[in-house]
Design a protein around this motif. Structure first.
Motif, PDB file in Angstrom:
ATOM      1  N   LYS A  61       0.821  -1.225   0.000  1.00 12.83           N
ATOM      2  CA  LYS A  61       0.000   0.000   0.000  1.00 12.83           C
ATOM      3  C   LYS A  61       0.850   1.268   0.000  1.00 12.83           C
ATOM      4  O   LYS A  61       0.410   2.291  -0.494  1.00 12.83           O
ATOM      5  N   HIS A  99       1.845   1.605  -4.068  1.00 12.49           N
ATOM      6  CA  HIS A  99       0.916   1.535  -5.188  1.00 12.49           C
ATOM      7  C   HIS A  99      -0.506   1.844  -4.764  1.00 12.49           C
ATOM      8  O   HIS A  99      -0.859   1.698  -3.601  1.00 12.49           O
ATOM      9  N   LYS A 100      -1.310   2.237  -5.728  1.00 13.80           N
ATOM     10  CA  LYS A 100      -2.691   2.604  -5.443  1.00 13.80           C
ATOM     11  C   LYS A 100      -3.681   1.489  -5.756  1.00 13.80           C
ATOM     12  O   LYS A 100      -4.701   1.369  -5.106  1.00 13.80           O
ATOM     13  N   GLU A 101      -3.406   0.690  -6.780  1.00 12.02           N
ATOM     14  CA  GLU A 101      -4.355  -0.349  -7.172  1.00 12.02           C
ATOM     15  C   GLU A 101      -3.638  -1.587  -7.687  1.00 12.02           C
ATOM     16  O   GLU A 101      -2.473  -1.529  -8.093  1.00 12.02           O
TER      17      GLU A 101
END
Length: 172
Positions: free
Chosen positions: A115, A118-120
């Motif tokens: 987390k 990265h966001k997704e």
């Protein structure tokens, strides 16, 4: 047929580190593991001036370096091999192939996600995602494992991909 699992994730997510943890855990359990690292930029394993490098420079299509402990193959290829082609042409005598990369290949994938970085997620179930190794909970219909839960992930891999392995000395 040797099962293949691709370890995928965005840059700097910990793919290599995960493989470094999984290989000894699965090996300790008695499995023989092969790994494949996908490098879209190309690579060199030979050093200038070495005999094998000189053989390749002289025009050899394939060069094999052999010693009592290991064998290396350097071969010209016309295209980027799929994991299935690599398995078919180059790998034998193992129970499982773990690849790093190959996020666009059709093999089952385990994505590593942090987390902080990265966001997704990169993959979904439609991309053959079978599990996520993460420090953020996801509800996407596949098992999630903590970043340090190597034993739990190995249990999952063993149950899903290796449980049909025949024990040595047992004939069917």
């Amino acid at each position: 047929m040797i099962p293949i699992i691709s370890i995928v994730g965005k840059s700097d997510s910990g793919k290599t580190t995960l493989i470094e943890k999984l290989v000894p855990e699965l090996t300790r359990r008695g499995y023989r593991i092969a790994t494949v690292k996908h490098d879209t930029h190309g690579f060199e394993v030979d050093r200038e001036g070495k005999d094998s490098w000189r053989h390749k420079q002289a025009g050899a299509h394939t060069v094999v370096i052999s010693s009592p402990n290991k064998v290396a193959l350097i071969r010209d290829v016309e295209k980027d091999f799929t994991l299935e082609e690599i398995r078919e042409k180059l790998i034998q005598d193992v129970d499982l192939i773990l690849s790093e990369g190959y996020k666009k290949d059709v093999q089952p994938k385990i994505e590593i996600f942090r987390k902080e970085k990265h966001k997704e997620l990169l993959c979904s179930k439609e991309d053959h995602l079978i599990a996520v190794v993460t420090n953020k909970p996801f509800k996407i219909g596949v098992p999630c494992f903590g970043l340090d839960d190597t034993a739990g992930l190995a249990d999952f891999i063993e149950k899903k991909f290796l449980s049909s392995k025949v024990e040595p000395g047992i004939s069917l």
